[in-house]
Structures are given as C-alpha cells and as structure tokens.
Scaffold this active site. Structure first.
Site, PDB file in Angstrom:
ATOM      1  N   ASP A  27      36.468  47.936  43.122  1.00  0.00           N
ATOM      2  CA  ASP A  27      36.975  46.577  43.252  1.00  0.00           C
ATOM      3  C   ASP A  27      37.694  46.468  44.591  1.00  0.00           C
ATOM      4  O   ASP A  27      38.433  47.378  44.989  1.00  0.00           O
ATOM      5  CB  ASP A  27      37.946  46.250  42.119  1.00  0.00           C
ATOM      6  CG  ASP A  27      38.436  44.811  42.202  1.00  0.00           C
ATOM      7  OD1 ASP A  27      37.695  43.918  41.756  1.00  0.00           O
ATOM      8  OD2 ASP A  27      39.542  44.580  42.715  1.00  0.00           O
TER       9      ASP A  27
ATOM     10  N   HIS B 145      44.213  41.838  39.407  1.00  0.00           N
ATOM     11  CA  HIS B 145      43.917  41.659  40.832  1.00  0.00           C
ATOM     12  C   HIS B 145      44.584  42.729  41.698  1.00  0.00           C
ATOM     13  O   HIS B 145      44.707  42.564  42.911  1.00  0.00           O
ATOM     14  CB  HIS B 145      44.276  40.251  41.318  1.00  0.00           C
ATOM     15  CG  HIS B 145      43.392  39.191  40.741  1.00  0.00           C
ATOM     16  ND1 HIS B 145      42.059  39.067  41.077  1.00  0.00           N
ATOM     17  CD2 HIS B 145      43.638  38.233  39.806  1.00  0.00           C
ATOM     18  CE1 HIS B 145      41.525  38.074  40.400  1.00  0.00           C
ATOM     19  NE2 HIS B 145      42.462  37.554  39.616  1.00  0.00           N
TER      20      HIS B 145
ATOM     21  N   MET C 238      39.155  43.465  54.534  1.00  0.00           N
ATOM     22  CA  MET C 238      39.367  44.078  53.230  1.00  0.00           C
ATOM     23  C   MET C 238      40.776  44.666  53.270  1.00  0.00           C
ATOM     24  O   MET C 238      41.067  45.514  54.123  1.00  0.00           O
ATOM     25  CB  MET C 238      38.327  45.165  52.959  1.00  0.00           C
ATOM     26  CG  MET C 238      38.495  45.862  51.622  1.00  0.00           C
ATOM     27  SD  MET C 238      37.064  46.882  51.142  1.00  0.00           S
ATOM     28  CE  MET C 238      37.185  48.253  52.312  1.00  0.00           C
TER      29      MET C 238
ATOM     30  N   ASP D 296      41.791  46.894  38.446  1.00  0.00           N
ATOM     31  CA  ASP D 296      40.553  46.180  38.127  1.00  0.00           C
ATOM     32  C   ASP D 296      39.341  47.097  38.184  1.00  0.00           C
ATOM     33  O   ASP D 296      38.382  46.928  37.417  1.00  0.00           O
ATOM     34  CB  ASP D 296      40.376  44.992  39.070  1.00  0.00           C
ATOM     35  CG  ASP D 296      41.430  43.913  38.827  1.00  0.00           C
ATOM     36  OD1 ASP D 296      42.199  44.037  37.850  1.00  0.00           O
ATOM     37  OD2 ASP D 296      41.504  42.957  39.622  1.00  0.00           O
TER      38      ASP D 296
END
Length: 203
Positions: free
Chosen positions: A15, A174, A28, A179
């Site tokens: 994730d 999140h 990212m 996750d």
C-alpha cells in the site's frame, strides 16, 4: 522435453500513500508491504501478515502536491522534507527485503486496487533503483481477482459488496503499513475462497 515447472509465487501486499495522482510531478510519501502468502501450483498457504513487513516514509521529490491527497495520509510534508528517507536508499532496501522474503519463489505485488499503488511503486523502483524485483508485470489486482471469482462486473468489486468473511477485521487507517497488512488478509481470504455453489458462482 519435459514441461517447465513454474516457481511458486510469493504474494506481497503493498500500500502506498502519495501527495498527488501520478508519480514524477508528485511524490510517493510512504509505502508499506506485508507478505500475504505463497502459492505453489494449486495450493495456497496464508502467512501471518505481521511477520514479514516493510515500511518507509520518503522525502518528496518535487515541490508540487495536492492538499487533499496529502491530507489522506495525515503525514507532515515539512517533516518528510527534513527527515524522509532518500528514495534511492529506500528502493534499494525494499528490493533487498523482497528478495530475502521470497527466496525460492517469484515475488508478486498485490494491491486493492493494484493500479494506483503499482504505478507509483514500479515508477520509483525503476527511476531510483533501475530494477524491479517483481519484473515489469508482477502485480495482481485484488478487485479483479474478486470480480473473476464472484463473476461480477469490475465496478461492482467493492469491499462493501463482498461477503463479510472475506474482509479483514482490521481498520483501514491510511497508514501504509496498517493497510498493507489489512489487504494481505483480504488477499489470503480471496485466494482460499470458493464462492457458494462452486467455482465461478457468487454467493
């Protein structure tokens, strides 16, 4: 000549959290990974998703970001600029971890959905490391897996419509590692699931 035997697959749930819709212009900012399980032929063995994990928070690669996207993760961008891992170092560490946990098997990234997470992960692997331990196509989308097994349209393959026994009991926070672990449990449940009425029928 005897048929070539395929190596087992080791499924790694990944994730990512990002501060925009695409890599390059945007960053990212964190990613987490957890080993979901191993498939050898028709046999799938689920792993404890908390046993083998990886997590990094990354220094942003540009000044651009979408405030709404950044807010999803709850991460402090100013702190990441100061303290986040350099992407090249993080990708090298991640590749080493993937190869260590997947000895004897072919690593496969899996995600829900995989399209967004794979786009960022593969771009970062190639841009900052020049290599991907998953190859160029070693990803599996859990939405597609469910849609194929349940025989429903892809747009209907949402967790709110899945049988409750497929879903992890963990919260979706999140936080990328939380996750990834949650989705590793979903992956194993999907791999081991036979819809009521036999393969290819939905319950």
């Amino acid at each position: 000549m005897p048929a070539r035997t395929a190596r087992p697959s080791l499924y790694i749930s990944v994730d990512i959290e990002a501060d925009g819709p695409i890599p390059g212009p945007y960053s990212m900012i964190s990613f987490g990974a957890a080993v979901a399980g191993r498939q050898d032929g028709a046999s799938y063995t689920a792993a404890d998703p908390e046993q083998h994990t990886f997590y990094r928070e990354l220094r942003p690669i540009s000044d651009a970001y979408v405030p709404e996207a950044l807010a999803v993760s709850g991460l402090d961008r100013d702190r990441l600029v100061r303290e986040g891992a350099e992407p090249a170092a993080a990708m090298a560490e991640f590749c080493a971890w993937v190869r260590e946990v997947s000895v004897g098997a072919q690593p496969v990234m899996c995600g829900y959905p995989a399209s967004f997470d794979w786009t960022f992960l593969y771009w970062y692997l190639m841009r900052f490391g020049g290599d991907s331990p998953f190859g160029h196509s070693g990803c599996l989308d859990m939405k597609t897996l469910y849609a194929a097994k349940a025989r429903v349209p892809l747009r209907a393959a949402v967790t709110g419509r899945m049988p409750k026994q497929l879903l992890s009991r963990r919260r979706h926070t999140h936080h990328a590692l939380d996750d990834a672990i949650e989705q590793a449990e979903l992956m194993s449940n999907l791999m081991l699931w036979t819809p009521p009425g036999g393969p290819g029928t939905a319950g």
